[in-house]
Design a protein around this motif. Structure first.
Motif, mmCIF file in Angstrom:
data_model
loop_
_atom_site.group_PDB
_atom_site.id
_atom_site.type_symbol
_atom_site.label_atom_id
_atom_site.label_comp_id
_atom_site.label_asym_id
_atom_site.label_seq_id
_atom_site.Cartn_x
_atom_site.Cartn_y
_atom_site.Cartn_z
ATOM 1 N N LYS A 8 0.815 -1.214 0.000
ATOM 2 C CA LYS A 8 0.000 0.000 0.000
ATOM 3 C C LYS A 8 0.854 1.271 0.000
ATOM 4 O O LYS A 8 0.317 2.378 0.020
ATOM 5 C CB LYS A 8 -0.959 0.000 1.199
ATOM 6 C CG LYS A 8 -2.098 -1.009 1.052
ATOM 7 C CD LYS A 8 -3.098 -0.903 2.172
ATOM 8 C CE LYS A 8 -4.376 -1.675 1.865
ATOM 9 N NZ LYS A 8 -4.185 -3.104 1.704
ATOM 10 N N SER A 51 -4.269 3.486 -5.805
ATOM 11 C CA SER A 51 -4.193 3.589 -4.349
ATOM 12 C C SER A 51 -5.524 4.079 -3.787
ATOM 13 O O SER A 51 -5.835 5.262 -3.870
ATOM 14 C CB SER A 51 -3.062 4.546 -3.919
ATOM 15 O OG SER A 51 -3.135 4.838 -2.531
ATOM 16 N N LEU A 100 4.219 5.841 -6.017
ATOM 17 C CA LEU A 100 3.067 5.652 -6.909
ATOM 18 C C LEU A 100 3.449 5.997 -8.349
ATOM 19 O O LEU A 100 4.462 6.663 -8.591
ATOM 20 C CB LEU A 100 1.914 6.547 -6.458
ATOM 21 C CG LEU A 100 1.330 6.279 -5.069
ATOM 22 C CD1 LEU A 100 0.170 7.231 -4.802
ATOM 23 C CD2 LEU A 100 0.887 4.845 -4.916
#
Length: 267
Positions: free
Chosen positions: A75, A150, A103
């Protein structure tokens, strides 16, 4: 600000976003229970004016001390937990932050635009923890892009800085002494529970069992005028077990928390 005032202000803001929490608390009280809070959790962006590092001193100003650090690879998160050394009955605090640079670039661009709007001196007092959005709302397309990579980022982009969840301490309930009993009560009342990894995350063998509702839904208007129903906040339930030395486990389990994060998933 004193911690009791801090938690009261947080709760009042939280139940406006999470009406199920107020109803569930009333449900427990109707069974003669007194509901006490195990912990509260917050989310934020790393490398921002509201990073974990910038927020931590506000918790310390209320006497809280860090006592654990966590990493969630899948995550892209890190987290710390805090407790008050002189008040074991006060809620613990779980503060996580998104490692934005992990990310995809499409997400980084969206988030960095938000971060650029946050005043450098945004953190002035513990009231920052219910400040909500410190940037312009995303567009629906931006939200969908973040959601794809996400769910945590999408949630924080729309909800901002506020209590992500409160947690009922099952240890301090008298009628419902197991998490199974709590979950059965909630299911019988029609509440939707987070089933990722099982309804109960953890076990007595790791000294912590946790369950949670799925987040309430709110009608949200994005900055481009488009509308969608999205997750707000949820309510958690935790039962702690004694460790080998006879003391009650007071930290957190990464495997549990990883699945609890999914309580705000859009799917």
């Amino acid at each position: 600000m004193q911690a009791p005032q801090f938690f009261d202000s947080l709760w009042q803001h939280y139940i406006t976003m999470t009406p199920q929490a107020n109803r569930i608390q009333a449900l427990f009280k109707s069974h003669g229970e007194t509901v006490l809070n195990d912990h509260i959790a917050f989310r934020t962006f790393a490398n921002s004016p509201i990073s974990l590092e910038k927020l931590e001193p506000q918790l310390e100003s209320m006497g809280y001390q860090a006592y654990g650090a966590f990493r969630f690879e899948n995550k892209h998160l890190v987290a710390r937990c805090y407790k008050h050394p002189d008040h074991n009955d006060w809620p613990k605090i779980f503060l996580s932050e998104l490692l934005v640079n992990e990310l995809p670039e499409s997400c980084q661009r969206i988030i960095n635009t938000m971060i650029d709007q946050i005043p450098e001196d945004a953190v002035q007092s513990p009231a920052i923890f219910w400040s909500g959005l410190l940037w312009e709302k995303p567009t629906l397309n931006q939200y969908d892009t973040l959601t794809e990579h996400s769910e945590y980022a999408a949630w924080f982009a729309t909800m901002g800085l506020q209590a992500n969840h409160f947690t009922v301490s099952v240890n301090l309930l008298e009628t419902f002494t197991t998490l199974e009993e709590v979950n059965q009560l909630l299911l019988s009342e029609g509440y939707l529970l987070n089933e990722v990894g099982g309804v109960i995350k953890g076990s007595p063998s790791v000294y912590l069992e946790q369950s949670s509702t799925m987040a309430d839904k709110i009608h949200y208007t994005f900055s481009d005028g488009k509308e969608k129903t999205i997750p707000s906040c949820f309510y958690e339930f935790a039962r702690r077990h004694k460790t080998n030395d006879g003391t009650l486990f007071d930290s957190f389990i990464e495997g549990n928390a990883d699945k609890i994060f999914d309580s705000t998933n859009t799917k």
